[in-house]
Structures are given as structure tokens and as C-alpha cells.
Design a protein around this motif. Structure first.
Motif, mmCIF file in Angstrom:
data_model
loop_
_atom_site.group_PDB
_atom_site.id
_atom_site.type_symbol
_atom_site.label_atom_id
_atom_site.label_comp_id
_atom_site.label_asym_id
_atom_site.label_seq_id
_atom_site.Cartn_x
_atom_site.Cartn_y
_atom_site.Cartn_z
ATOM 1 N N ILE A 137 -18.372 21.663 2.808
ATOM 2 C CA ILE A 137 -20.132 20.960 1.014
ATOM 3 C C ILE A 137 -20.961 20.583 1.970
ATOM 4 O O ILE A 137 -22.321 20.833 1.365
ATOM 5 N N GLY A 314 3.954 4.219 3.435
ATOM 6 C CA GLY A 314 3.373 4.675 2.197
ATOM 7 C C GLY A 314 1.669 4.703 2.601
ATOM 8 O O GLY A 314 1.390 3.531 2.124
ATOM 9 N N VAL B 198 1.011 16.125 13.569
ATOM 10 C CA VAL B 198 0.049 14.920 13.091
ATOM 11 C C VAL B 198 1.439 14.932 12.365
ATOM 12 O O VAL B 198 1.988 13.363 12.175
ATOM 13 N N PRO B 239 8.722 7.428 1.096
ATOM 14 C CA PRO B 239 6.811 7.376 0.759
ATOM 15 C C PRO B 239 6.013 8.317 1.819
ATOM 16 O O PRO B 239 4.798 8.562 1.201
ATOM 17 N N LEU B 240 6.467 8.248 2.906
ATOM 18 C CA LEU B 240 5.421 9.148 4.057
ATOM 19 C C LEU B 240 6.240 10.808 4.270
ATOM 20 O O LEU B 240 5.095 11.589 4.371
ATOM 21 N N VAL B 243 2.476 10.777 1.718
ATOM 22 C CA VAL B 243 1.452 10.784 2.726
ATOM 23 C C VAL B 243 1.927 12.829 3.904
ATOM 24 O O VAL B 243 0.328 13.223 3.160
ATOM 25 N N TYR B 247 -1.312 14.869 3.305
ATOM 26 C CA TYR B 247 -1.901 15.734 4.543
ATOM 27 C C TYR B 247 -2.139 17.148 4.611
ATOM 28 O O TYR B 247 -3.107 17.884 5.214
ATOM 29 N N ILE B 250 -4.169 18.769 2.328
ATOM 30 C CA ILE B 250 -5.388 19.075 2.681
ATOM 31 C C ILE B 250 -6.110 19.459 3.581
ATOM 32 O O ILE B 250 -6.776 20.415 4.291
ATOM 33 N N ASP B 251 -5.215 19.579 5.242
ATOM 34 C CA ASP B 251 -5.162 19.821 6.195
ATOM 35 C C ASP B 251 -4.989 21.671 6.544
ATOM 36 O O ASP B 251 -5.862 22.321 6.462
ATOM 37 N N THR B 254 -9.103 22.614 4.401
ATOM 38 C CA THR B 254 -9.786 22.313 4.536
ATOM 39 C C THR B 254 -10.059 22.942 6.049
ATOM 40 O O THR B 254 -10.263 23.033 7.014
ATOM 41 N N ILE B 261 -12.327 28.898 3.643
ATOM 42 C CA ILE B 261 -13.129 28.412 3.902
ATOM 43 C C ILE B 261 -14.216 29.202 5.165
ATOM 44 O O ILE B 261 -15.200 28.938 5.253
ATOM 45 N N ALA B 281 -17.703 26.077 -2.627
ATOM 46 C CA ALA B 281 -17.250 25.011 -1.628
ATOM 47 C C ALA B 281 -16.901 24.034 -2.812
ATOM 48 O O ALA B 281 -15.768 23.817 -2.577
ATOM 49 N N TRP B 282 -17.910 23.667 -4.172
ATOM 50 C CA TRP B 282 -17.774 23.160 -5.266
ATOM 51 C C TRP B 282 -16.209 23.306 -5.795
ATOM 52 O O TRP B 282 -15.242 22.391 -6.485
ATOM 53 N N PHE B 285 -13.362 23.046 -4.049
ATOM 54 C CA PHE B 285 -12.466 21.523 -3.843
ATOM 55 C C PHE B 285 -12.205 20.665 -5.814
ATOM 56 O O PHE B 285 -11.477 20.514 -5.145
ATOM 57 N N ILE B 288 -8.641 22.319 -5.310
ATOM 58 C CA ILE B 288 -7.791 21.420 -4.173
ATOM 59 C C ILE B 288 -7.630 20.249 -5.129
ATOM 60 O O ILE B 288 -6.006 19.987 -4.562
ATOM 61 N N ILE B 289 -8.539 19.019 -5.750
ATOM 62 C CA ILE B 289 -8.584 17.711 -6.696
ATOM 63 C C ILE B 289 -6.963 18.870 -7.787
ATOM 64 O O ILE B 289 -6.044 17.703 -7.830
ATOM 65 N N LEU B 292 -3.345 19.231 -5.952
ATOM 66 C CA LEU B 292 -3.441 17.523 -4.865
ATOM 67 C C LEU B 292 -2.816 16.691 -6.334
ATOM 68 O O LEU B 292 -1.346 16.437 -6.139
#
Lengths: 314, 307
Positions: A137, A314, B198, B239-240, B243, B247, B250-251, B254, B261, B281-282, B285, B288-289, B292
Motif C-alpha cells: 500500500i 498474550g 515464528v 493467549p499465544l 497471537v 500473526y 497477517i503473514d 501480506t 500481492i 491494495a485498499w 486491506f 484483511i481487517i 481478522l
């Protein structure tokens, strides 16, 4: 008599337990070995291929160990990649980006972890926003910005023109220092988690002894954070090293390694056997990976430690 | 309270002094946001509503670019739907694989240092150009850089002969649906291993932070390993998991191997159609939001927080 019986019983139970543990460990080992093999296999084949002569590459009976050792493929690939030049440039760039990103992430992450200030939630939200927004972007606007670089026309007023800072390291320095570089939001997030989990008593004691916030950061926090900082450096160094997306956009006039791999593709257009071509690509990958692999072998101890102590929750 | 409100030499309360120092620490980021990021975002939005004339001035033309992306372009919507579909499957597999591997690595095994070093290797080398070649996606690399067409896609770099294995499984004549799922899983092995580095790292860090006393007391109470896994490890890791799911999503959205892409990159760098690519792209996006937030809403209901 009674006692003897009991001890015999526990003994057999112990044996059974040992046996069970042994079995579980065996399963664990075999699974880990399989996965490790999957990860390492491409390296083995590519390294083996890069030492084969053309005849060996075509020969189906030669799997790993070549009949005659030849460094011809390696020489050819190095020539196609302009390897020494590309290596030097990539190394300088990645070192610069790695150090700057680690430092800036440490500073910014510490600020987010240990202080309360107005708009903190908004700023943290924006940090997450920079992680989520696909880099594509802002790619074009960034390119435009670096082509005629300026802060609100300040430079233009002083020197009379807006300088073009493409094809230099300056854009990387600016982006890394401000925490906007490649995946930089993630590093800030990780370091913030680390500092959040550091015990408060540590800095309270220092404050009572009359230290100010900056000495606490430099003398107490940073030394304790060394493993995670090394982890961070390793990540940003190697992700910059292999980036073929952002770097070619800004640097087009001199070689870095990801660009150099592309130049193999160009070089290969001239009548080279497809199998030799693919061996050259493989050799190219190995040549790109080898330096970070060496660095990783030296730093991986810290890497594992940094992860264990990061205490991300977290 | 008196102590906190006690004024220091500069005439500031302790709290506002701390706030200022905090802002000083964060200031590089604020500086970057104001001078680079906001401007770039605003420009990108402006591009998406405009078109360049001969002198590269952006002329606002309204919603045309967006209309073109959504209704005229034949591939965009299909690509987004497809990559969302594979995203759900891959995320689930990656998370399960990462939990599994990190639990294994957390055991007391001899030589676990070596295994860790090897399993973390993909974190270091899987990004960018290398993953592109490793996953056998050389054709796109070639065409992206040299625009050489032809038979390059058939030059595999000697990884496992994935296609052969796939054909073999397909030829086994079990139930076709199942064998096709297995075949696609095999095809994705490298994607999954390369993308889960990761996540393994984060899970392992989480496992290390679970206090051993929990396990000890469970053992005293007579819990089996299986019960401990579900009653202690999983809740403490939850919790992880959140996370990591974020991740991973998103990964994979993108990631530069993602077809959308690649398409955006193509329109930016090759056709130099900035308006069109920015609009794309927008929209992407926003997708994605939305995804998510759906994922977050579902998963955060199962997350257990200790405090």
C-alpha cells in the motif's frame, strides 16, 4: 518379607515407567529427525548439485556424491551474480539495518512497555496498524517520497532542491530509525513484551539510588535484554538479507544478493542446459544463504536463549 | 499520594515527568508516523481515487478504480476468495503443527539444542527470495525478473519430487476426496514448515513461561500426561494461540507469494497503474481487517487469561 515385596513392586513399576519414557522419547526423536530432515534436505541436494560437473548432473545414477568434483557451476554462478560486489553491498546494508532496527525497536519498545503517556493506546493501535497494512500500500508513495526527499519543504528552502535519495542507504536508515522498516512493528512488539515482564523492583531500586530513566534504560534494561536484542538483530539482519521486495524498489543501480539471484535468471537465457540452469539457481540460493547460515550458527545460542527469556504472554 | 504529587525541580509532577520521558522514548516512532507514514498513507488513498496524466500529476476521478477492481477485473475477486480459503486451512495446520513441535522441543531430550537450531532455521531463511525458490515457485520469479516465458516452470531445483508423490497418491485409488486432501497437504509441507518458524518460537517462549509448580501439583493429584496437556498446557497457551493466529493470518495475507500481492506488485511495477493497484491494495486491506476481526471475535472467546 512385606518390605521386600513392596520394594519389588516399586521396582517393576519403575521399570515399566522407564520403558514408557524410553518409548515416548523414541517417538519424539523420530518425529524431530523427520522434520529436521525435511528442513535440511534442500540444502544437502543443492550443495551436492553445486559440486557436480555437467555430466554428473545429467547422470541419473549420481545422487549426492559426484563422480568428479567440479567447481565449475560455482564459478559460473558467482560470475553471473557478481558475487563479491553483491555480497559486500548486502552485508553492509543488512548490518546497518539490523543494528538500527534493533536499537530503535529497543528504545520505542521500552517507551511503550514502561511509561504511561497521553495517546498511548492510540499510538499502540497505530503500531499494530503498521504491522497489518500490506507494505504494497505504501510502496509507491514511499518511492515517490524518496525520489524527491523532503520534510515539509524544509530542505528545498535551504538548498533550493529536493534531493533524490534513491539508490543509497539513506531511505533504509530513515525507515529503520523511525521503526517503519520491514517487519519493524513486529520487533517493537516483541521487545515491548520482554520489557513489560521485567520486574519493577529492578528499576525502583535504581531510582531510589538516584538514577534517572535514561541511565536505568542504558545500564540496567539493555544489558538484561541482550539475548532478545541479539534475536532481534538476527531476525532483522536475515530478513533484510533475503528481502526481494522492498530493496529492489529503492536500490536499482548496484547489486545486492536478491537482485543478484535475478541476474542469474537473465544470465541463463543464453543457451545453457536446463539442468545446469537449475543447478545454478540452487547454487545461487546456497551462496545467498551461506553467510547468514554462518552467522546463525554463531548466534543461535543467544537466539534460543532470547526466546526462552522473552516470556511473551498474550 | 503526597509523595507522588511532590514537585521536583522542574516544577512537574512525577507523573507528568514520566509521561514526557515516555514520549521521548517513543518519539522516533511518532516522528516517523508524522513525517513519512501518514503522508504515504494519504497519498496512497489519493492515488486510489485518481489517475495520472502525462506529467504524473494525480487527477481525482472518484470511485472508478474501485469499480474496475471489483466489477471489471476478472481475477481479483476470485484470487481474494481463493487465498482466503487456503488461508483458513493453512492457518489451522500451521498452528497445530507449531504447538506440536514446540511441545516436543520443550521436553527434556538429549541434543535438543541441535534440533532447536535446525527447526528455527526456517525463521531465518524462509523470507523473501529464498522461500520463493524453495517452494518451487521459480516460474513466477523468472517471469517477475526477466519476463522470460517458456518452460522454466518445469525446472525444479531438486527438492522432493512433490509432483511425483502427488501422482502416486492420486493413483492409489482410495477415496478420491481423501487422497486429494492428502496430496494437497503434501504439496504444502514446505509452505507449512517455512511459515511456522515464528509461531514455534512464540509457543516455545510461552511454554517456558508456564510455571513448573502447576505441572507438579497436577502430577501429585494423579493427572495423566494427556490430561495435563488439555487442562494446563492448552489453557496457558491460549493467549499465544490468539497471537499466533493473528500473526499467521497477517503473514499469509501480506506474504509476497500471495497471488493478490503478486497482482498488486505487477500493476505497480510493471504496468505502472498506480490508481488501480492502490485501489486493489485498499480493498484487500479492508478484506484483511474484516477477516481478522471475525477470527479475533471467535478465538478470543476461548482464550484464558491468568490474571
Amino acid at each position: 518379607m512385606e518390605l521386600n515385596k513392596v520394594s519389588h513392586k516399586t521396582k517393576s513399576r519403575l521399570n515399566y515407567k522407564n520403558f514408557k519414557m524410553w518409548g515416548i522419547n523414541l517417538i519424539c526423536y523420530s518425529i524431530l529427525l523427520c522434520i529436521s530432515f525435511l528442513i535440511i534436505y534442500p540444502f544437502i541436494t543443492n550443495i551436492a548439485n553445486s559440486f557436480k560437473s555437467e555430466a554428473d548432473l545429467l547422470d541419473k545414477t549420481v545422487v549426492f556424491i559426484p563422480k568428479e568434483l567440479s567447481t565449475n557451476t560455482i564459478h559460473l554462478t558467482m560470475r553471473a551474480m557478481h558475487y563479491p560486489e553483491a555480497l559486500r553491498n548486502s552485508f553492509l546494508l543488512s548490518l546497518l539495518v539490523g543494528i538500527l532496527q534493533t536499537l530503535s525497536s529497543a528504545v520505542i519498545g521500552y517507551g511503550f512497555a514502561r511509561f504511561k503517556f497521553p495517546l498511548k493506546r492510540v499510538l499502540f493501535g497505530l503500531l499494530i496498524f503498521t504491522i497489518i497494512v500490506p507494505p504494497q500500500i505504501i510502496m509507491t508513495p514511499l518511492y515517490m517520497r524518496f525520489k524527491e526527499f523532503d520534510f515539509f519543504n524544509v530542505i528545498k528552502i535551504i538548498t533550493g532542491y529536493s534531493p533524490n535519495i534513491l539508490n543509497s542507504f539513506i531511505p533504509f536508515i530513515i525507515l529503520s530509525l523511525t521503526g517503519l522498516g520491514l517487519k519493524n512493528g513486529l520487533y517493537i512488539y516483541l521487545i515491548r513484551q520482554f520489557f513489560k515482564n521485567m520486574p519493577r523492583e529492578l528499576d525502583d531500586a535504581a531510582y531510589i539510588d538516584g538514577a534517572n530513566e535514561f541511565t536505568v534504560f542504558a545500564k540496567i534494561m539493555l544489558p538484561n535484554a541482550i539475548p532478545i536484542l541479539i534475536t532481534n538483530f538476527l531476525l532483522s539482519f536475515s530478513w533484510q538479507w533475503t528481502d526481494n521486495y522492498f530493496t529492489p524498489l529503492i536500490i536499482q543501480e548496484f547489486y545486492t544478493l536478491p537482485l543478484a539471484i535475478g541476474s542469474i535468471a537473465n544470465y541463463l537465457l543464453y543457451d545453457i542446459d536446463p539442468i545446469v540452469r537449475s543447478a545454478m539457481m540452487g547454487t545461487g540460493i546456497i551462496l545467498v544463504i551461506l553467510p547468514i547460515l554462518i552467522i546463525y550458527i554463531f548466534l543461535q545460542r543467544f537466539f534460543v536463549q532470547g526466546i526462552e527469556r522473552s516470556g511473551i504472554v498474550g | 499520594m503526597e509523595l507522588i504529587r511532590k514537585r521536583n525541580s522542574r516544577g512537574l509532577t512525577m507523573r507528568s515527568k514520566k509521561a514526557i520521558i515516555g514520549l521521548i522514548f517513543v518519539s522516533p516512532f511518532i516522528f516517523g508516523l508524522i513525517f513519512i507514514y501518514f503522508g504515504a498513507i494519504a497519498e496512497s488513498i489519493a492515488y486510489s481515487f485518481g489517475k495520472f496524466d502525462e506529467n504524473y500529476n494525480n487527477i481525482i476521478i472518484g470511485w472508478d478504480n474501485y469499480r474496475r477492481v471489483l466489477f471489471v477485473d476478472p481475477d481479483f475477486v476470485r484470487n481474494v476468495v481463493e487465498s482466503t480459503g487456503t488461508l483458513f486451512v493453512n492457518t489451522a495446520v500451521i498452528i497445530i503443527y507449531a504447538i506440536f513441535v514446540s511441545v516436543l522441543l520443550n521436553r527434556e531430550l538429549k541434543g535438543k539444542g541441535i534440533f532447536r537450531a535446525i527447526l528455527f532455521l526456517p525463521v531465518i531463511i524462509s523470507a523473501g527470495v529464498i522461500s520463493k525458490i524453495q517452494t518451487g515457485d521459480m516460474a513466477s520469479l523468472f517471469s517477475q525478473i526477466s519476463s522470460a516465458g517458456g518452460d522454466v516452470s518445469q525446472v525444479s531445483n531438486g527438492l522432493f519430487q512433490i509432483e511425483t508423490i502427488k501422482k502416486y497418491i492420486m493413483s492409489l485409488n482410495i477415496i478420491p476426496q481423501i487422497s486429494s486432501i492428502v496430496a494437497s497437504a503434501i504439496q504444502n509441507i514446505y509452505t507449512i514448515i517455512n511459515r511456522s518458524g515464528v509461531q514455534i518460537v512464540i509457543f516455545l517462549a510461552g511454554l517456558q513461561s508456564i510455571s513448573p509448580s502447576l505441572y507438579e501439583s497436577a502430577k501429585v493429584e494423579g493427572a495423566t500426561g494427556w490430561e495435563t496437556l488439555w487442562k494446563i498446557t492448552m489453557p496457558m497457551l491460549s493467549p499465544l494461540i490468539l497471537v499466533n493466529v493473528v500473526y499467521t493470518v497477517i503473514d499469509s495475507f501480506t506474504n509476497s507469494n500471495n497471488p493478490v500481492i503478486i497482482k498488486i506488485y505487477h500493476y505497480t511495477m510493471k504496468t505502472i497503474d498506480y490508481g488501480f493497484s492502490s485501489a486493489m491494495a485498499w480493498i484487500y486491506f479492508i478484506v484483511i481487517i474484516v477477516i481478522l476481526s471475525i477470527v479475533l471475535a471467535i478465538i478470543s472467546r476461548f482464550v484464558y487469561y491468568e490474571n
